[in-house]
Design a protein around this motif. Structure first.
Motif, mmCIF file in Angstrom:
data_model
loop_
_atom_site.group_PDB
_atom_site.id
_atom_site.type_symbol
_atom_site.label_atom_id
_atom_site.label_comp_id
_atom_site.label_asym_id
_atom_site.label_seq_id
_atom_site.Cartn_x
_atom_site.Cartn_y
_atom_site.Cartn_z
ATOM 1 N N THR A 14 0.867 -1.357 -0.131
ATOM 2 C CA THR A 14 0.022 0.029 -0.019
ATOM 3 C C THR A 14 0.818 1.353 0.231
ATOM 4 N N THR A 15 1.983 1.208 0.815
ATOM 5 C CA THR A 15 2.827 2.331 0.713
ATOM 6 C C THR A 15 3.614 2.658 -0.638
ATOM 7 N N VAL A 16 4.051 1.224 -1.216
ATOM 8 C CA VAL A 16 4.828 1.519 -2.156
ATOM 9 C C VAL A 16 3.877 1.989 -3.300
ATOM 10 N N ASP A 17 2.445 1.728 -3.400
ATOM 11 C CA ASP A 17 1.728 2.159 -4.362
ATOM 12 C C ASP A 17 1.456 3.820 -4.268
ATOM 13 N N ALA A 18 1.268 4.400 -3.077
ATOM 14 C CA ALA A 18 1.263 5.474 -2.821
ATOM 15 C C ALA A 18 2.265 6.314 -2.933
ATOM 16 N N ALA A 19 3.644 5.753 -2.963
ATOM 17 C CA ALA A 19 4.953 6.502 -3.216
ATOM 18 C C ALA A 19 4.912 6.684 -4.661
ATOM 19 N N ILE A 20 4.677 5.379 -5.423
ATOM 20 C CA ILE A 20 4.728 5.514 -6.982
ATOM 21 C C ILE A 20 3.650 6.556 -7.518
ATOM 22 N N GLN A 21 2.424 6.587 -6.916
ATOM 23 C CA GLN A 21 1.599 7.554 -7.388
ATOM 24 C C GLN A 21 2.098 8.861 -7.046
ATOM 25 N N ALA A 22 2.723 9.224 -5.912
ATOM 26 C CA ALA A 22 3.008 10.604 -5.625
ATOM 27 C C ALA A 22 4.339 11.125 -6.853
ATOM 28 N N VAL A 23 4.898 9.957 -6.900
ATOM 29 C CA VAL A 23 5.929 10.509 -8.154
ATOM 30 C C VAL A 23 5.287 10.583 -9.420
ATOM 31 N N THR A 24 4.405 9.861 -9.949
ATOM 32 C CA THR A 24 3.873 9.802 -11.198
ATOM 33 C C THR A 24 2.912 10.900 -11.431
ATOM 34 N N GLN A 25 2.340 11.534 -10.238
ATOM 35 C CA GLN A 25 1.563 12.591 -10.413
ATOM 36 C C GLN A 25 1.998 13.990 -10.707
ATOM 37 N N ARG A 26 3.309 14.091 -10.597
ATOM 38 C CA ARG A 26 4.171 15.253 -10.810
ATOM 39 C C ARG A 26 5.083 14.844 -12.281
ATOM 40 N N ALA A 27 5.507 15.991 -12.499
ATOM 41 C CA ALA A 27 6.678 15.770 -13.807
ATOM 42 C C ALA A 27 7.804 15.015 -13.164
ATOM 43 N N PRO A 28 8.305 14.081 -14.091
ATOM 44 C CA PRO A 28 9.388 13.355 -13.843
ATOM 45 C C PRO A 28 10.439 14.238 -13.036
ATOM 46 N N VAL A 29 10.999 15.155 -13.886
ATOM 47 C CA VAL A 29 12.119 15.887 -13.635
ATOM 48 C C VAL A 29 11.916 16.577 -11.962
ATOM 49 N N ASP A 30 10.824 16.588 -11.335
ATOM 50 C CA ASP A 30 10.654 16.998 -10.006
ATOM 51 C C ASP A 30 11.243 15.982 -9.072
ATOM 52 N N LEU A 31 11.791 14.842 -9.475
ATOM 53 C CA LEU A 31 12.492 13.985 -8.480
ATOM 54 C C LEU A 31 13.674 14.537 -8.180
ATOM 55 N N ALA A 32 14.220 15.537 -8.811
ATOM 56 C CA ALA A 32 15.330 15.854 -8.751
ATOM 57 C C ALA A 32 15.380 16.932 -7.238
ATOM 58 N N ARG A 33 14.138 17.274 -6.730
ATOM 59 C CA ARG A 33 13.880 17.929 -5.356
ATOM 60 C C ARG A 33 14.208 16.883 -4.437
ATOM 61 N N LEU A 34 14.457 15.680 -4.533
ATOM 62 C CA LEU A 34 15.229 14.782 -3.509
ATOM 63 C C LEU A 34 16.565 14.723 -3.611
ATOM 64 N N ALA A 35 17.123 15.312 -4.147
ATOM 65 C CA ALA A 35 18.771 15.064 -4.284
ATOM 66 C C ALA A 35 19.108 15.665 -2.995
ATOM 67 N N PRO A 36 18.777 16.892 -2.476
ATOM 68 C CA PRO A 36 19.406 17.380 -1.253
ATOM 69 C C PRO A 36 19.272 16.259 -0.231
ATOM 70 N N LEU A 37 18.385 15.480 -0.097
ATOM 71 C CA LEU A 37 18.055 14.516 0.921
ATOM 72 C C LEU A 37 19.114 13.542 0.673
ATOM 73 N N VAL A 38 19.460 13.198 -0.413
ATOM 74 C CA VAL A 38 20.825 12.327 -0.742
ATOM 75 C C VAL A 38 22.142 12.961 -0.289
ATOM 76 N N VAL A 39 22.231 14.269 -0.518
ATOM 77 C CA VAL A 39 23.483 14.860 0.029
ATOM 78 C C VAL A 39 23.565 14.943 1.510
ATOM 79 N N ASP A 40 22.210 15.287 1.876
ATOM 80 C CA ASP A 40 22.357 15.286 3.467
ATOM 81 C C ASP A 40 22.732 14.001 4.378
ATOM 82 N N ALA A 41 22.041 13.015 3.548
ATOM 83 C CA ALA A 41 22.046 11.635 4.279
ATOM 84 C C ALA A 41 23.612 11.287 4.093
ATOM 85 N N ALA A 42 24.353 11.597 2.908
ATOM 86 C CA ALA A 42 25.614 11.074 2.753
ATOM 87 C C ALA A 42 26.548 11.877 3.596
#
Length: 328
Positions: free
Chosen positions: A201-229
């Motif tokens: 259920t969480t998988v499906d919700a996450a996929i829907q959250a991604v696909t409802q927006r422009a694909p390039v919006d995934l770039a907004r998650l890049a700072p999370l990777v930088v901070d976690a690293a």
């Protein structure tokens, strides 16, 4: 010569910046407006932002003093091939009171020129997307990647964001406990780190959250990777290592082994103090140990320098560049 002025513009997807300089390197005007990339916003909208930035930069200047200009933007070739788009930019230029010619160059060349005055070298840019260009005689020569989110841009902000979501989905599929990065990604996508009793259920919700927006919006998650690293998360650290390898690979496609010309790093992921910038620097130094490594600076100033260096009054473009960019 002190009365002569050149204008440079750095036109991006989120902002348009203009700088007016004398040929001695004194800044006499600056302006800023909204995103003006004609590819993403359309030529007419881009021209409006161009005019706004120009007028602000020239507010205290007689436009007749301006003898040359350069506009740097992504997709320069597409603008030059579009008569209507070029006409819109021409009108904006005239409406600002300018009667001098102007040149249009790709943003990669402007980024390169903001890092070095050397006529030959390489520029690697990683922000939302990623592109590498070989520069010859201060002209873009060979290009690697920059293929867009669907087919390329490996190691970019988009790539980091997409890979973070992929790791999240893999952990949810396998029932693994989420780590710092995947928890942050889930929270960003759904507003909560809570995993449903049925993880799918969480998988499906996450996929829907991604696909409802422009694909390039995934770039907004890049700072999370930088901070976690930065905080030592092993998943994020692995992604940073992989991204650096991808970016170095794109450089290797077009840069000869053993080359000693400069490499300029541009884009937010490589000009800021990030783990990715550090990893890329290490990889570039390993593969091209004798190459000077530079960081891109102010694109609008670099565009103005490109305009100035073509003028006969500027007898030492290198000295002017050193004055404009004393730390590059």
């Amino acid at each position: 010569m002190s009365d002569t002025v050149v204008v440079g513009l750095d036109v991006g997807g989120t902002s348009t910046r203009a700088t007016a300089l004398t040929l001695t390197g004194r800044r006499v005007g600056s302006g800023r407006a909204g995103g003006g990339n004609p590819t993403s916003h359309g030529a007419e909208r881009a021209a409006v932002e161009l005019l706004t930035a120009l007028r602000a930069a020239l507010v205290d200047l007689d436009p007749a003093r301006v003898v040359a200009g350069t506009i740097g933007l992504a997709g320069a070739g597409r603008l030059l091939a579009d008569p209507a788009g070029r006409a819109a930019f021409d009108r904006a230029w005239r409406d600002a009171g300018l009667r001098c010619p102007y040149a249009v160059h790709g943003d990669a060349l402007v980024a390169y020129a903001s890092g070095t005055a050397a006529p030959d070298g390489t520029v690697l840019i990683a922000g939302t997307g990623a592109i590498t260009a070989q520069v010859s005689d201060l002209r873009l020569d060979r290009i690697a990647d920059g293929h867009g989110w669907l087919l390329g841009d490996a190691g970019s902000g988009f790539w980091l964001g997409r890979e973070a979501v992929r790791r999240l989905l893999a952990d949810l599929d396998s029932g693994h406990t989420l780590g710092p990065l995947t928890t942050a990604a889930l929270t960003e996508l759904l507003g909560s780190a809570e995993v449903a009793a049925r993880p799918r259920t969480t998988v499906d919700a996450a996929i829907q959250a991604v696909t409802q927006r422009a694909p390039v919006d995934l770039a907004r998650l890049a700072p999370l990777v930088v901070d976690a690293a930065t905080n030592g998360d092993p998943v994020a650290t692995t992604l940073i290592t992989e991204a650096a390898a991808h970016l170095a690979d794109s450089v290797g496609r077009i840069r000869p082994a053993g080359a000693v010309t400069p490499v300029v790093l541009g884009g937010g992921l490589l000009t800021a103090d990030t783990p990715l910038a550090t990893a890329v620097r290490v990889e570039i130094a390993r593969q091209w140990p004798d190459a000077p490594l530079r960081t891109a600076g102010d694109g609008a100033v670099a565009a103005a320098w490109l305009a100035a260096r073509e003028l006969p009054e500027v007898t030492d473009p290198g000295a002017l560049h050193a004055h404009l960019f004393p730390t590059t």
